[in-house]
Design a protein around this motif. Structure first.
Motif, PDB file in Angstrom:
ATOM      1  N   UNK A   1       0.831  -1.202   0.000  1.00 25.16           N
ATOM      2  CA  UNK A   1       0.000   0.000   0.000  1.00 25.16           C
ATOM      3  C   UNK A   1       0.866   1.253   0.000  1.00 25.16           C
ATOM      4  N   UNK A   2       0.444   2.246  -0.779  1.00 26.09           N
ATOM      5  CA  UNK A   2       1.090   3.571  -0.811  1.00 26.09           C
ATOM      6  C   UNK A   2       0.005   4.638  -0.840  1.00 26.09           C
ATOM      7  N   UNK A   3       0.352   5.812  -0.357  1.00 30.27           N
ATOM      8  CA  UNK A   3      -0.503   6.976  -0.580  1.00 30.27           C
ATOM      9  C   UNK A   3      -0.430   7.321  -2.059  1.00 30.27           C
TER      10      UNK A   3
ATOM     11  N   UNK B   1      -8.420   1.248  -4.454  1.00 30.68           N
ATOM     12  CA  UNK B   1      -8.256   2.555  -3.795  1.00 30.68           C
ATOM     13  C   UNK B   1      -9.208   2.631  -2.616  1.00 30.68           C
ATOM     14  N   UNK B   2      -8.731   3.252  -1.546  1.00 27.99           N
ATOM     15  CA  UNK B   2      -9.564   3.402  -0.350  1.00 27.99           C
ATOM     16  C   UNK B   2      -9.025   4.549   0.499  1.00 27.99           C
ATOM     17  N   UNK B   3      -9.879   5.123   1.359  1.00 29.13           N
ATOM     18  CA  UNK B   3      -9.422   6.225   2.216  1.00 29.13           C
ATOM     19  C   UNK B   3      -8.412   5.720   3.249  1.00 29.13           C
TER      20      UNK B   3
ATOM     21  N   UNK C   1      -6.151   9.269   8.057  1.00 28.19           N
ATOM     22  CA  UNK C   1      -6.293  10.603   7.474  1.00 28.19           C
ATOM     23  C   UNK C   1      -7.285  10.512   6.324  1.00 28.19           C
ATOM     24  N   UNK C   2      -8.537  10.806   6.586  1.00 34.15           N
ATOM     25  CA  UNK C   2      -9.605  10.668   5.604  1.00 34.15           C
ATOM     26  C   UNK C   2      -9.430  11.505   4.360  1.00 34.15           C
ATOM     27  N   UNK C   3      -8.519  12.478   4.385  1.00 32.92           N
ATOM     28  CA  UNK C   3      -8.278  13.312   3.203  1.00 32.92           C
ATOM     29  C   UNK C   3      -7.347  12.629   2.213  1.00 32.92           C
TER      30      UNK C   3
END
Length: 161
Positions: A59-61, A91-93, A97-99
């Motif tokens: 997983x990555x931002x 993809x998921x929040x 950090x929901x942003x």
């Protein structure tokens, strides 16, 4: 008084620059051609899949992936959308950090990386490493790292063999 005259490249630097420019044009094209032919994906798509395969929890931002790929977030979004449609990325929040949106390699995506990597490595070996001795490989790594770091990018190091 400041001298505004450009610092022109020497003959050796000019020849190195021509070779580097050709390398940055022709090698990605050759690798992309092999991946499109053998795996049905682009080099950019393979990079995203492989970077996720090496990340903790796969997983990555999204913004970190965009920076690594040196593409805008919207361009990365289009790449990821294609991979998501094929079931290779989700993809998921970010729960902390929901942003922030995270991209996670799915099991099917992992399988695609595992199936694609041997052909990609063979092409990289054929195009680059089979033509270099051990000392040249070390020099290539050092020079490439210095150039990339001058562009503001810190590369990960892989340990072991």
């Amino acid at each position: 008084m400041v001298d505004d005259e450009p610092r022109w490249l020497s003959t050796d630097e000019t020849n190195a620059w021509i070779a580097l420019s050709a390398l940055t044009t022709h090698l990605p094209h050759a690798l992309d051609t092999q991946l499109q032919r053998d795996a049905g994906i682009s080099l950019a798509e393979y990079h995203v899949l492989s970077w996720l395969s090496m990340a903790p929890d796969r997983t990555h931002r999204m913004r970190d992936l965009a920076a690594r790929a040196d593409v805008s977030l919207s361009h990365l979004s289009r790449i990821v959308a294609r991979l998501e449609a094929r079931g290779w990325i989700r993809r998921h929040p970010d729960p902390t950090d929901g942003r922030t949106t995270l991209a996670t390699l799915t099991d099917a995506g992992w399988d695609k990386v595992v199936a694609t990597a041997p052909g990609h490595v063979a092409e990289a070996r054929r195009r680059v490493f089979d033509r270099l001795d051990d000392a040249q490989v070390g020099h290539l790594a050092a020079v490439a790292r210095q150039v990339v770091e001058a562009c503001g990018v810190t590369l990960p190091r892989v340990d072991g063999d």
